[in-house]
Write a protein that holds these residues in place. Structure first.
Motif: not given
Length: 281
Positions: A50-55, A74-83
């Protein structure tokens, strides 16, 4: 404010799910050939908890556009969900001291993702990334000591200029990288979701148009239509350029000057604010 911890391959895996922490920032890539093997493991564990996310991407100092593309790939699947964030440090960074490197990196990443990443930098070196202050949030590192080792917020002044304040402040870096986030959970999610507002830009193309450009100030004639490309010459105010085509780029209006042996020179006719830098005839 929110509590944030950043994790990398050598961190204990428990850091990603630590009780009391609101945000987990995971190292994803470095340079153009390293992907953190624990990145997605930590990311998914933090998400499940339940953490907020960043990469983030650690700059190696190679070509900034190539590094931005590698990070995005390598991170495009995180775009929109994590900072996203870019980590600008002196260690293992062959371009340390280059005051335009991060600007070129964030421009490329934004072009690919629609999101402006945060910029991590030590407080004493903010001048190296100051030209990003109008677009990107600041993740500043400033420690009261290397032996703080607690979540107690230090009572100290933190340099952020030219940013009016920080988005994130990392105040420990010894046994754990602890930071506080200067926004709410909703604010953090908004930083991650800026891409949802982005609209694809139409590809710019040259338009055949002949004319004369009289420089209103000294300007560089470039080898290619990019503000950071090498200069063929620096022309004084009042110089005249005969051009045969124009290009309205994402930021600037470029003029193309035919030269010998089928080559061209390129000069900015209007700056990124739409201001004419001379007279177009």
């Amino acid at each position: 404010m929110l509590k944030m911890v950043d994790v990398y391959s050598d961190s204990p895996r428990s850091f990603a799910t630590q009780s009391g922490v609101n945000v987990v920032m995971v190292k994803a890539t470095q340079g153009t050939n390293y992907v953190n093997p624990y990145c997605d493991k930590d990311y998914q564990a933090a998400k499940k908890a339940g953490k907020l996310l960043g990469f983030y991407h650690y700059v190696g100092g190679g070509d900034p556009k190539a590094e931005a593309k590698f990070f995005y790939k390598n991170t495009k699947n995180y775009i929109g969900e994590a900072v996203p964030a870019v980590d600008w440090e002196s260690n293992q960074n062959s371009s340390w001291g280059n005051t335009n490197y991060v600007r070129r990196f964030v421009d490329e990443f934004h072009k690919l993702s629609g999101v402006w990443p945060l910029i991590y930098v030590q407080a004493s070196s903010i001048s190296q990334v100051a030209n990003c202050s109008k677009d990107c949030g600041l993740w500043v590192a400033s420690y009261p000591s290397m032996n703080w080792k607690s979540w107690k917020i230090p009572n100290m002044k933190v340099n952020t200029s030219p940013w009016p304040t920080y988005t994130v402040w990392q105040f420990t870096g010894d046994n754990m990288d602890r930071s506080i986030v200067n926004t709410t959970a909703a604010g953090w999610k908004k930083l991650a979701k800026e891409s949802s507002k982005a609209t694809p830009k139409k590809k710019s193309s040259w338009v055949k148009k002949s004319g004369t450009f009289v420089l209103g100030q000294a300007l560089k004639l470039h080898e290619s239509p990019h503000i950071d490309s090498p200069a063929i010459a620096k022309l004084p105010k009042g110089s005249k350029i005969e051009y045969d085509a124009t290009l309205q780029g994402p930021l600037r209006l470029w003029l193309r000057q035919p030269r010998s042996k089928g080559t061209y020179g390129y000069i900015v006719g209007k700056d990124k604010y739409g201001k004419a830098l001379g007279k177009l005839k």
